[in-house]
Design an enzyme around this catalytic site. Structure first.
Site, short mmCIF file in Angstrom:
data_model
loop_
_atom_site.label_atom_id
_atom_site.label_comp_id
_atom_site.label_asym_id
_atom_site.label_seq_id
_atom_site.Cartn_x
_atom_site.Cartn_y
_atom_site.Cartn_z
N THR A 106 1.71 -7.81 -4.85
CA THR A 106 0.89 -6.74 -5.41
C THR A 106 -0.36 -7.34 -6.05
O THR A 106 -0.27 -8.28 -6.83
CB THR A 106 1.68 -5.95 -6.46
OG1 THR A 106 2.85 -5.42 -5.84
CG2 THR A 106 0.85 -4.80 -7.02
N ASN B 73 13.50 -3.38 -4.15
CA ASN B 73 12.96 -3.31 -5.52
C ASN B 73 12.93 -1.92 -6.13
O ASN B 73 12.09 -1.61 -6.97
CB ASN B 73 11.56 -3.91 -5.55
CG ASN B 73 11.57 -5.40 -5.31
OD1 ASN B 73 12.62 -6.03 -5.38
ND2 ASN B 73 10.42 -5.96 -4.98
N HIS C 186 8.93 -1.38 3.28
CA HIS C 186 9.35 -1.82 1.95
C HIS C 186 10.62 -1.06 1.58
O HIS C 186 10.58 0.10 1.18
CB HIS C 186 8.25 -1.55 0.93
CG HIS C 186 8.39 -2.31 -0.35
ND1 HIS C 186 9.62 -2.71 -0.85
CD2 HIS C 186 7.47 -2.77 -1.24
CE1 HIS C 186 9.44 -3.37 -1.99
NE2 HIS C 186 8.14 -3.42 -2.24
#
Length: 312
Positions: free
Chosen positions: A25, A182, A179
């Protein structure tokens, strides 16, 4: 070490070495649009020798992320911004490839974040279960996460992921990485602590894995074998984690089904105590050996096994 500098087949292409750059990120876009400083960042990684580059998390629709200035890939301006980056990666003629990591935050968005306000929709998740914790660097105070609105029809979000892949192809990406880690949306469907649905998208292991698998199939319709996924079975981050046996059963089933799809690669995150928050005096995640637990489920896919052994 010499093996790191030998060619390796990933999806439909062969890359010149086995050095990959994982997603990071960055918070550097111009209000969701990729820009010059992002182009410089990826150029530097190509010059540094990375043969496979995975972008920072790239939003498939406008959301109130914790991370201000995260890039998106849902409109033409963003596609054009990313195209400048992918063209630059490819023009170096190093043989490097670049994947877009496509991302939906689910319940870790916030209704007061500027992009969520601009979207004009609620914060969506598999179920109306809020995550503990949360820190929004561009909202006054420490509001934490909110109780999200349950997604009425998950296929609508799957269609958004597919459109993101279509846009990524227009932007010149060599592939996409879903993704699924997380504590973001795909992970939220997988985990029984965040997914309390009683329809075909929740309850059993097979139902909780359905969203991830159907999304991967939609991405494959766009990219063929140039599709990947990132998973974090040990959880913790963003208030995720199930009892050990349920974790093993869930991710074992998911990876067994993923193994049938012929993906380019699978990224698995090991347990990280530093990223595992503590609630009520206990660590949130499920500490276990991720490599030993799940590598057998990918053993029938030689490219995945070889990549894993090298730890890239």
């Amino acid at each position: 070490m010499s093996a790191l500098f030998t060619p390796f087949k990933v999806g439909s292409v062969t890359i010149p070495n086995r050095i990959g750059m994982s997603a990071l990120t960055r918070n550097r876009s111009s209000k969701t649009v990729p820009n010059q400083i992002m182009k410089q960042h990826y150029d530097q990684r190509v010059v540094g020798g990375a043969a496979l580059i995975v972008t920072e998390g790239t939003l498939i629709t406008r959301q109130g992320t914790e991370w201000p200035d995260a890039p998106g890939i849902w409109n033409q301006e963003q596609v054009e911004g990313w195209k400048k980056i992918t063209d630059s990666v490819h023009v170096h003629d190093t043989g490097s490839k670049i994947y877009s990591q496509i991302w939906h935050l689910g319940r870790t968005s916030h209704p007061d974040a500027p992009e969520q306000i601009a979207a004009g929709v609620p914060v969506y998740a598999p179920s109306a279960v809020s995550a503990r914790g949360g820190k929004f660097r561009h909202i006054d105070g420490e509001p934490g996460y909110v109780t999200p609105t349950e997604i009425a029809d998950p296929t609508v979000i799957i269609a958004q992921f597919k459109q993101a892949a279509v846009n990524a192809k227009k932007a010149g990406f060599d592939g996409v990485e879903l993704h699924g880690a997380n504590g973001y949306l795909v992970h939220q469907f997988l985990d029984s602590t965040s997914n309390k649905r009683i329809d075909k998208w929740g309850g059993s292991v097979e139902n909780r894995a359905r969203f991830a698998l159907e999304t991967l199939k939609a991405l494959i319709e766009v990219y063929g074998p140039d599709v990947a996924i990132k998973l974090s079975p040990a959880g913790g981050y963003n208030d995720m984690g199930m009892p050990l046996q349920e974790t093993l059963d869930t991710f074992g089933y998911l990876l067994r089904e993923i193994n049938k799809l012929g993906l380019a690669y699978v990224t698995l995150l090991r347990y990280n105590a530093w990223l595992d928050p503590e609630f009520d005096g206990k660590k949130r995640g499920t500490s276990h050996d991720v490599v030993d637990s799940y590598s057998p489920f990918l053993a029938d896919t030689p490219p995945l096994r070889q990549w894993w052994r090298l730890g890239c």
